[in-house]
Design an enzyme around this catalytic site. Structure first.
Site, short mmCIF file in Angstrom:
data_model
loop_
_atom_site.label_atom_id
_atom_site.label_comp_id
_atom_site.label_asym_id
_atom_site.label_seq_id
_atom_site.Cartn_x
_atom_site.Cartn_y
_atom_site.Cartn_z
N GLY A 213 0.75 -1.33 -0.12
CA GLY A 213 0.03 -0.08 0.03
C GLY A 213 0.90 1.21 -0.14
O GLY A 213 2.10 1.14 -0.11
N ASP B 243 0.71 -8.72 1.03
CA ASP B 243 -0.51 -7.94 0.66
C ASP B 243 -1.32 -8.85 -0.26
O ASP B 243 -0.78 -9.57 -0.96
CB ASP B 243 0.05 -6.79 -0.23
N TYR C 8 -14.90 0.64 8.79
CA TYR C 8 -13.60 1.00 9.07
C TYR C 8 -13.43 1.55 10.50
O TYR C 8 -12.52 0.95 11.30
CB TYR C 8 -13.17 2.21 8.04
#
Ligand code: UDP
Length: 311
Positions: A10, A31, A145
């Site tokens: 990321g 990832d 989130y």
């Protein structure tokens, strides 16, 4: 040391992997490339001390001989984490548990969790110190989130109390820099790319909401200091730049740095539960980690603009 970085492809993870390699460590980057991008790893992928593993953080993790784990795996921009909210929540919570169990299997090694200023929700206290418990909607579009990251902090603390695991919790405030995904919908990447393409600059709402932006190198410095602090300091600790801007000011700043742009500002509806203001209180990081941001926003934005020009 042998260090696992989940979410290492990321935006932030790729800078962290690069930094750890430059310090001479062996780095395993895990990832699933949901939002991470292999292109972020192009400069380090052939480094003999670097290994890339394409795997989801919630699937069984069988690494041995590890010394440290940085857990960054989770989609992080609002459009990305809301696209598959169930997946986001599972990544945050089940991924965290998986990582903590992996730490235990490796003898109880330090785990740093990339938590977030979102744990403060739409804050009623300003600026936000770590002692503030937040103002979070548990059932809204951002909750997968916000609550996922809050639950991850909870389970970190429970592993710490139950197993004496050496945990480190950092709360990351808005961060920008090269390797941001131009399409992930964040404000800095949107405004810069819109300005470079002479497209309208999309301010959501009236543009009076505020955010504080730190350059990625400042954050990575804070992360490594937190991981390696020798006082057993577990946090949570805020890592962010306390310079606060309205989104209108940010748009004007970016347009000034791209003087050739013909973009005009337009106003679009504000997404639901969009926090009105956000600014870290970084007294704790200054005190415990002797850390504070050093990159000026103009310099960081210039470097980011340069990056997006090369894409
Ligand atoms: N925003 C905006 N225009 C955009 C993208 C975002 O005005 O094109 C606003 C968004 O509504 C929020 C702020 O910029 O108030 C920061 O958004 P971002 O998605 O970067 O991160 P957040 O801090 O909301 O997680």
């Amino acid at each position: 040391m042998k260090i696992l970085v989940t979410g290492g492809a990321g935006f932030i993870g790729s800078h962290l992997c690069t930094r750890l390699l430059s310090e001479g460590h062996d780095v395993i980057c895990l990832d699933n490339l949901y939002t991470g991008r292999e292109s972020n790893l192009s400069a380090i992928k052939d480094n003999p001390h670097f290994t890339f593993v394409n795997q989801d953080v919630t699937s069984p993790l069988n690494f041995t001989g590890l010394d440290r784990i940085y857990n960054l795996a989770c989609p992080a921009s609002p459009p990305a984490y809301q696209k598959d909210s169930i997946f986001t929540f599972k990544t945050s919570v089940l991924g965290m548990i998986n990582v903590l169990d992996l730490s235990l299997k490796n003898g109880g090694i330090p785990v740093l969790q990339a938590s977030t200023s979102e744990v403060y929700g739409d804050p009623a206290v300003h600026p936000q110190p770590e002692t503030y418990w937040g103002n979070v909607n548990p059932i809204g579009f951002r909750s997968c989130y916000d609550e996922g990251k809050r639950a991850a902090e909870t389970i970190m603390m429970d592993y710490h109390r139950t197993h004496l695991l050496p945990i480190r919790i950092i709360r990351i405030f808005n961060t920008y820099g090269p390797n941001m995904d131009p399409k992930d919908g964040r404000v800095v990447s949107n405004f810069i790319n819109q300005a470079l393409q002479n497209a309208p600059i999309t301010i959501y709402g009236e543009g009076n909401q505020t955010r504080s932006f730190q350059f990625v190198s400042d954050l990575v410095e804070g992360m490594t200091r937190m991981m390696e602090n020798d006082q057993g300091f577990i946090g949570p600790v805020n890592l962010g730049n306390p310079e606060e801007y309205t989104m209108k000011e940010l748009a004007e700043k970016i347009l000034k740095l791209i003087p050739e742009s013909k973009s005009k500002i337009i106003y679009e509806p504000l997404p639901s539960d969009d926090p009105k203001q956000r600014k870290p209180d970084i007294a704790l990081a200054k005190d415990r980690l002797s850390w504070e941001p050093v990159v000026k926003v103009e310099d960081g934005l210039k470097e980011t603009i340069q990056y997006f020009k090369t894409l």
